[in-house]
Write a protein that holds these residues in place. Structure first.
Motif, short mmCIF file in Angstrom:
data_model
loop_
_atom_site.label_atom_id
_atom_site.label_comp_id
_atom_site.label_asym_id
_atom_site.label_seq_id
_atom_site.Cartn_x
_atom_site.Cartn_y
_atom_site.Cartn_z
N PRO A 150 0.80 -1.22 0.00
CA PRO A 150 0.00 0.00 0.00
C PRO A 150 0.83 1.28 0.00
CG PRO A 150 0.10 -0.90 2.20
CD PRO A 150 0.79 -1.90 1.30
N SER A 151 0.15 2.38 -0.29
CA SER A 151 0.73 3.71 -0.13
C SER A 151 0.97 3.95 1.36
CB SER A 151 -0.25 4.75 -0.66
OG SER A 151 -1.43 4.70 0.13
N LYS A 152 1.71 5.00 1.65
CA LYS A 152 1.98 5.36 3.05
C LYS A 152 0.67 5.56 3.82
CE LYS A 152 4.94 8.43 5.65
NZ LYS A 152 6.03 9.40 5.59
N ALA A 153 -0.31 6.16 3.15
CA ALA A 153 -1.60 6.40 3.81
C ALA A 153 -2.29 5.08 4.15
CB ALA A 153 -2.49 7.25 2.90
N GLY A 154 -2.07 4.04 3.34
CA GLY A 154 -2.67 2.73 3.63
C GLY A 154 -1.89 1.98 4.69
N ALA A 155 -0.56 2.13 4.65
CA ALA A 155 0.28 1.41 5.62
C ALA A 155 0.07 1.92 7.05
CB ALA A 155 1.75 1.55 5.22
N VAL A 156 -0.57 3.08 7.18
CA VAL A 156 -0.87 3.60 8.52
C VAL A 156 -1.80 2.64 9.28
CG1 VAL A 156 -1.73 5.59 9.84
CG2 VAL A 156 -0.60 5.95 7.69
N LEU A 157 -2.51 1.81 8.54
CA LEU A 157 -3.35 0.80 9.22
C LEU A 157 -2.50 -0.04 10.16
CD1 LEU A 157 -5.83 -0.86 6.71
CD2 LEU A 157 -6.36 0.71 8.56
N GLU A 158 -1.24 -0.26 9.78
CA GLU A 158 -0.31 -0.96 10.68
C GLU A 158 0.55 0.01 11.47
OE1 GLU A 158 2.01 -4.16 9.01
OE2 GLU A 158 3.17 -4.38 10.87
N GLY A 159 0.91 1.12 10.86
CA GLY A 159 1.87 2.05 11.47
C GLY A 159 1.31 2.85 12.63
N SER A 160 -0.01 2.95 12.73
CA SER A 160 -0.60 3.65 13.87
C SER A 160 -1.81 2.88 14.38
CB SER A 160 -1.03 5.07 13.48
OG SER A 160 -1.90 5.59 14.47
N LYS A 161 -1.69 2.37 15.60
CA LYS A 161 -2.80 1.60 16.18
C LYS A 161 -4.01 2.52 16.38
CE LYS A 161 -0.22 -2.18 17.67
NZ LYS A 161 -0.34 -3.43 16.95
N ASP A 162 -3.73 3.78 16.71
CA ASP A 162 -4.83 4.71 16.93
C ASP A 162 -5.59 4.93 15.62
OD1 ASP A 162 -6.38 6.78 18.30
OD2 ASP A 162 -5.30 8.14 16.98
N PHE A 163 -4.86 5.09 14.51
CA PHE A 163 -5.52 5.27 13.21
C PHE A 163 -6.37 4.04 12.90
CE2 PHE A 163 -5.89 4.50 8.71
CZ PHE A 163 -6.35 5.71 8.23
N ALA A 164 -5.78 2.85 13.12
CA ALA A 164 -6.50 1.61 12.80
C ALA A 164 -7.79 1.50 13.61
CB ALA A 164 -5.59 0.40 13.05
N LYS A 165 -7.71 1.84 14.90
CA LYS A 165 -8.90 1.74 15.74
C LYS A 165 -9.97 2.74 15.28
CE LYS A 165 -9.16 -0.52 19.04
NZ LYS A 165 -9.48 -1.97 19.30
N ALA A 166 -9.54 3.97 14.98
CA ALA A 166 -10.50 4.99 14.55
C ALA A 166 -11.12 4.59 13.20
CB ALA A 166 -9.80 6.34 14.45
N PHE A 167 -10.30 4.01 12.32
CA PHE A 167 -10.80 3.54 11.02
C PHE A 167 -11.88 2.47 11.24
CE2 PHE A 167 -10.68 0.46 7.54
CZ PHE A 167 -10.72 1.26 6.41
N MET A 168 -11.61 1.54 12.13
CA MET A 168 -12.60 0.48 12.39
C MET A 168 -13.87 1.06 12.97
SD MET A 168 -10.37 -2.78 13.66
CE MET A 168 -8.89 -2.08 14.35
N GLN A 169 -13.71 2.04 13.83
CA GLN A 169 -14.89 2.66 14.42
C GLN A 169 -15.72 3.37 13.34
OE1 GLN A 169 -14.16 5.55 17.64
NE2 GLN A 169 -15.07 4.00 18.95
N ARG A 170 -15.01 4.07 12.44
CA ARG A 170 -15.73 4.79 11.36
C ARG A 170 -16.51 3.83 10.48
NH1 ARG A 170 -10.94 7.75 11.13
NH2 ARG A 170 -10.04 6.76 9.31
#
Ligand code: AMP
Ligand code: GLY
Length: 460
Positions: free
Chosen positions: A96-116
């Motif tokens: 993935p692009s850097k913006a996609g790899a944030v799913l792994e690179g930031s747990k907070d981003f991943a959690k907020a993404f799942m919530q959204r």
């Protein structure tokens, strides 16, 4: 097709082994690779995060596709870097692009993404050093054990599971760097995991059985690969310190059609759709670290209604790559041409590519250095690999010693060699792997003899 694979572990050896079987491959390079990958292609002495050298190599050799094994280059933005450079902008990148790899690179981003996107995951909140007091109060609303996660990448060490409130409070302070309420950071200690733990996700503990599910996506379509279970602790009976993974088994008995349908409907499809809706460029592997949950609280706010008949899948984490040592079993069970699937990812027509699995079970037993995951020695001679029969040996931390006269294979990491085997069932495959693993020796060599022992044929 000329392919450059980035990485140097057991995962990359397994990917290289599978790609090398494809008639589409004219030349396979692995950068930097290890003492095993050179049997599948040509090792190139470039580090997987040396973007400048990688781009030059891609341009010089006329590479047609770059496949990224580990998360580090992805999180650092290798996809975007190649796309920005006029020399490499048209070369497909699997990852993935850097913006996609944030799913792994930031747990907070991943959690907020799942919530959204209403994707089932543990209840959580994120705190930084300025909000330590609120974090300590949030801990009191949870039941033990307490789960604290450093937001950023920590080489698998950033998750702490603590039995008592006292320990959880202490660790939260240390992770955030010891700030106190009102202290704006002047007297703070260094965060325990450096920048990675400047923010900490605190989440509810989920009990159940874990399962790793892998998907390949072109950003619109997806294919589900064989699932696997990983064994993370160093000691038998899942005791002791966490490691990178001590073995894996595929298929996972409880991940039958009913469970996998829930995974697809509630987790995979909403994730791919969510990435698309948010305009995130994602062409590559997604690794869903799941748990089949048995302790869903009645008050749980998830839109998903618990069903007691078969466990409910919840996401523990996303990774933007394949798992290691899961790839060392998943590639055995993938019957289709991996390069054909990767081409489907690159061209955006993955829906038109066929995927088939081997019905046999596959397992992997990891041989590790004495002392791992703490301090261990490197450079120890490895013997017996040539005695192995009927199993596939994937190298992880191996290298050739520098002497050109008599190149000796030596240990070069904590996880050294994966012994993968097929069987009509996992018991047969495990017997094979344990038997063949005995033949490989290096000083201090250790492996778990209980891989797969916890998985009964019954549904979770
Ligand atoms: P992660 O790096 O997020 O995969 O976490 C490492 C390991 O910690 C997982 O494989 C689980 O075994 C465990 N873990 C993480 N989060 C939770 C949770 N909320 N509940 C129970 N176990 C967890
Ligand atoms: N096996 C777990 C991982 O690759 O992160």
């Amino acid at each position: 097709m000329k392919i450059l694979l980035l990485g140097s572990g057991g995962r990359e050896h397994a990917l290289a082994w599978k790609m090398a079987q494809s008639e589409r491959v004219e030349k396979l390079y692995i950068a930097p690779g290890n003492a095993g990958t050179c049997t599948c292609g040509e090792n190139v002495a470039i580090k997987a995060d040396d973007f400048e050298a990688i781009k030059q190599f891609v341009a010089d050799k006329g590479i047609d596709m770059v496949v990224v094994g580990p998360e580090d280059p992805l999180v650092k933005g290798i996809y975007d870097d190649l796309k920005r450079d006029p020399r490499t902008k048209d070369v497909p990148v699997i990852g993935p692009s850097k913006a996609g790899a944030v799913l792994e690179g930031s747990k907070d981003f991943a959690k907020a993404f799942m919530q959204r996107h209403d994707i089932p995951t543990a209840r959580y909140r994120t705190f930084d050093g300025e909000h330590l007091a609120e974090g300590l109060l949030f801990l009191e609303t949870l039941q033990p054990p307490y789960v604290l996660k450093a937001d950023g990448l920590c080489a698998g060490k950033g998750v702490l599971i603590l039995g008592t409130l006292e320990e959880a409070r202490r660790e939260l302070r240390e992770m955030l760097g010891g700030h106190e309420e009102g202290d704006k950071g002047h007297n703070a200690a260094k965060p325990k995991f450096g920048d990675a733990s400047r923010r900490v996700v605190i989440e509810e503990f989920m009990s159940g059985t874990e399962c790793s599910v892998f998907v390949l996506t072109d950003g619109e379509h997806y294919k589900i690969l064989p699932e696997a279970k990983d064994y993370k602790r160093i000691g038998e009976g899942d005791t002791g310190l966490n490691t990178g993974g001590m073995g894996s088994v595929s298929p996972v008995p409880f991940a039958g059609d009913e469970w996998m349908k829930k995974v697809e409907d509630r987790i995979i499809r909403p994730t791919i759709e969510g990435l698309r809706q948010e305009g995130i460029d994602y062409k590559g592997f997604i690794f869903f670290g799941l748990i089949s949950r048995t302790n869903i609280p009645a008050c749980h706010t998830s839109p998903v209604k618990p069903q007691p008949s078969v466990g409910d899948p919840y996401v523990i984490e996303y990774n933007c790559r394949m798992g290691d040592p899961e790839t060392e079993t998943v590639m055995l069970r993938l019957k289709s041409d991996l390069v054909d699937l990767l081409e489907g990812v690159a061209r955006g027509d993955l829906d038109r590519r066929a995927i088939a699995f081997d019905e046999r079970a596959a397992v992997c037993v990891m041989l590790v250095s004495g002392g791992y995951p703490q301090a261990y020695r490197k450079g120890l001679p490895i013997t017996g690999i040539d005695q192995v029969e009927g199993s596939v040996v994937f190298h992880a931390g191996t290298a050739f010693s520098p002497s050109p006269q008599s190149p000796q294979m030596v240990t070069a990491g904590g996880r050294v060699i994966a012994v993968s085997s097929y069987g009509k069932d996992k018991e047969e495959a495990l017997r094979k792997s344990f038997h063949e693993a005995q033949k490989i020796n290096f000083e201090g060599r250790y492996f778990r003899r209980d891989i797969g022992a916890d998985l009964s044929e019954s549904k979770s």
